[in-house]
Scaffold this active site. Structure first.
Site, PDB file in Angstrom:
ATOM      1  N   PHE A 213       0.856  -1.189   0.000  1.00  0.00           N
ATOM      2  CA  PHE A 213       0.000   0.000   0.000  1.00  0.00           C
ATOM      3  C   PHE A 213       0.892   1.240   0.000  1.00  0.00           C
ATOM      4  CE2 PHE A 213      -1.530  -3.412   2.825  1.00  0.00           C
ATOM      5  CZ  PHE A 213      -2.282  -4.040   1.851  1.00  0.00           C
ATOM      6  N   ASP A 215       2.005   4.331   0.648  1.00  0.00           N
ATOM      7  CA  ASP A 215       1.720   5.435   1.563  1.00  0.00           C
ATOM      8  C   ASP A 215       2.957   6.321   1.687  1.00  0.00           C
ATOM      9  OD1 ASP A 215       3.410   3.799   2.948  1.00  0.00           O
ATOM     10  OD2 ASP A 215       2.345   3.918   4.835  1.00  0.00           O
ATOM     11  N   ASP A 283       4.267  -5.743   3.528  1.00  0.00           N
ATOM     12  CA  ASP A 283       3.845  -4.377   3.805  1.00  0.00           C
ATOM     13  C   ASP A 283       3.636  -4.153   5.294  1.00  0.00           C
ATOM     14  OD1 ASP A 283       1.375  -2.523   4.455  1.00  0.00           O
ATOM     15  OD2 ASP A 283       2.306  -1.727   2.641  1.00  0.00           O
TER      16      ASP A 283
HETATM   17  N1  56B Z   1       1.548   0.680   3.812  1.00  0.00           N
HETATM   18  C1  56B Z   1       0.740   0.817   4.836  1.00  0.00           C
HETATM   19  N2  56B Z   1       0.301   2.047   5.187  1.00  0.00           N
HETATM   20  C2  56B Z   1      -0.537   2.146   6.228  1.00  0.00           C
HETATM   21  C3  56B Z   1      -0.959   1.056   6.970  1.00  0.00           C
HETATM   22  C4  56B Z   1      -1.817   1.551   7.950  1.00  0.00           C
HETATM   23  C5  56B Z   1      -2.526   0.827   9.036  1.00  0.00           C
HETATM   24  N3  56B Z   1      -2.635  -0.530   8.946  1.00  0.00           N
HETATM   25  C6  56B Z   1      -3.122  -1.156  10.126  1.00  0.00           C
HETATM   26  C7  56B Z   1      -4.049  -2.207   9.843  1.00  0.00           C
HETATM   27  C8  56B Z   1      -3.798  -3.317  10.573  1.00  0.00           C
HETATM   28  C9  56B Z   1      -2.549  -3.248  11.248  1.00  0.00           C
HETATM   29  O1  56B Z   1      -2.670  -3.483  12.603  1.00  0.00           O
HETATM   30  C10 56B Z   1      -2.050  -1.853  10.960  1.00  0.00           C
HETATM   31  O2  56B Z   1      -1.942  -1.134  12.144  1.00  0.00           O
HETATM   32  C11 56B Z   1      -1.883   2.920   7.794  1.00  0.00           C
HETATM   33  N4  56B Z   1      -1.102   3.256   6.760  1.00  0.00           N
HETATM   34  C12 56B Z   1      -0.743   4.574   6.279  1.00  0.00           C
HETATM   35  O3  56B Z   1       0.336   5.069   7.071  1.00  0.00           O
HETATM   36  C13 56B Z   1       0.261   6.497   7.124  1.00  0.00           C
HETATM   37  C14 56B Z   1       0.015   6.934   8.542  1.00  0.00           C
HETATM   38  O4  56B Z   1       1.172   7.007   9.240  1.00  0.00           O
HETATM   39  P1  56B Z   1       1.193   7.878  10.604  1.00  0.00           P
HETATM   40  O5  56B Z   1       1.034   9.318  10.182  1.00  0.00           O
HETATM   41  O6  56B Z   1       2.518   7.534  11.218  1.00  0.00           O
HETATM   42  O7  56B Z   1       0.007   7.371  11.404  1.00  0.00           O
HETATM   43  C15 56B Z   1      -0.958   6.892   6.278  1.00  0.00           C
HETATM   44  O8  56B Z   1      -0.567   7.138   4.951  1.00  0.00           O
HETATM   45  C16 56B Z   1      -1.809   5.653   6.397  1.00  0.00           C
HETATM   46  O9  56B Z   1      -2.741   5.568   5.363  1.00  0.00           O
HETATM   47  C17 56B Z   1      -0.480  -0.251   6.609  1.00  0.00           C
HETATM   48  O10 56B Z   1      -0.787  -1.275   7.195  1.00  0.00           O
HETATM   49  N5  56B Z   1       0.359  -0.291   5.539  1.00  0.00           N
END
Ligand code: 56B
Length: 306
Positions: A213, A215, A283
């Site tokens: 994903f 991000d 990821d």
């Molecule tokens: N590639 C990727 N990006 C992810 C996630 C997740 C959440 N996944 C949850 C689901 C189940 C698990 O338990 C995880 O906790 C959020 N994001 C992205 O990160 C950024 C936020 O960062 P900060 O500002 O530090 O909170 C924002 O762009 C957000 O869209 C992921 O899994 N993969």
């Protein structure tokens, strides 16, 4: 998700500001191949879960709003996930399709117990309305119906979401080519898979088709690992926390090269470990490394897509 893979590979081949270092991919894979770090979904315990359709509604609302936290230095993904969870525990009809269409900015803030305007608040509210409206119009108001109509296929789910909900159409035009990244649509499928542990609403026979994903955290982790290399201009801009415009070559390269690099890691790991490795597993691991490193410098783009 072939269009995501192919268009990201095209960007990686034609990239001007970001390069992928294959020898570093090999080194990372060599270190990981004995034990691929397994990250439990919801290891933080921040998500709503009741093993039923309301969880699906919760995750769809969550991923409709799952973007751009960085402009508020205290706000992060956990605040959103936990805020929406508490809102639902307090009022189980908070995410009914009719209610979603009526939220105002201040009401959303109140729902999340956030003391000041959210980043891109107007857009967040508009996207909530869009989700409520289209769920009501085409899916009896229920995200669970949307998922049920996909016959256990994550590919179909992403296609259906991007067809019905314009806010999830995460794509760009790069050097004249349309590039598909579909971060929030794919993460919704992955969240279902993770939350329901691959059963029921989370059963997808083609979960291997999902890419990482794209991000702002994972590209920074890949850069720290040496897998991504930036031009000095781009490295300086990120270091200086300068904003990188949405749709610029730099921004698309950061995201698309991350997808391509994780695909390469996955292929190599699968060969070396003799087991099928999923991009979603890689990821989750990379993301968990990133969020545990507060000093990580990530790129800053104002975007509704990630
Ligand atoms: N590639 C990727 N990006 C992810 C996630 C997740 C959440 N996944 C949850 C689901 C189940 C698990 O338990 C995880 O906790 C959020 N994001 C992205 O990160 C950024 C936020 O960062 P900060 O500002 O530090 O909170 C924002 O762009 C957000 O869209 C992921 O899994 N993969």
């Amino acid at each position: 998700m072939e269009e995501v893979r192919q268009s990201s590979a095209w960007v990686a081949r034609n990239s001007s500001h970001v390069t992928i270092d294959s020898s570093e991919i090999e080194k990372v894979v060599e270190k990981m191949k004995e034990s691929i770090p397994k990250v439990e979904w919801d290891y933080e315990g921040i998500h709503y879960f009741d093993n039923g359709p309301l969880t699906v509604q919760y995750l769809f609302v969550l991923d409709a709003l799952n973007f751009c936290f960085w402009p508020d230095k205290d706000l992060n993904y956990d605040n959103l996930a936990k805020g929406l969870k508490d809102a639902l525990l307090n009022d189980s009809s908070a995410f009914d399709a009719g209610r979603l269409q009526k939220y105002t900015g201040p009401q959303l803030r109140e729902l999340l117990k956030w003391p000041r305007p959210l980043p891109l608040e107007e857009e967040r509210v508009r996207l909530l309305h869009e989700v409520g409206f289209e769920l009501e119009r085409s899916f009896e108001g229920k995200a669970s119906k949307l998922v049920e109509s996909c016959g256990k296929s994550a590919v179909k789910l992403v296609a259906l979401i991007t067809r019905h909900f314009p806010g999830f159409r995460d794509h760009s035009v790069y050097k004249g080519h349309q590039v598909f990244l579909y971060k929030r649509a794919q993460i919704f499928a992955a969240d279902l898979w993770g939350a329901f542990k691959g059963q029921g609403y989370g059963q997808f026979d083609d979960i291997c088709s999902i890419t990482m994903f794209a991000d702002y955290i994972v590209p920074a982790v890949l850069q720290q690992l040496g897998v991504l290399k930036y031009s000095s201009t781009l490295a300086n801009a990120i270091q200086a926390s300068s904003e990188i415009g949405a749709g610029t070559e730099e921004e698309i390269e950061l995201r698309a090269c991350s997808i391509y690099a994780v695909e390469k890691m996955r292929e190599l790991l699968s060969i070396k470990s003799g087991k099928q490795v999923l991009s979603v597993e890689l990821d989750l691991w990379l993301w968990s490394v990133g969020v545990q490193c507060p000093s990580l410098q990530h790129h800053r783009t104002l975007s509704i897509y990630y």
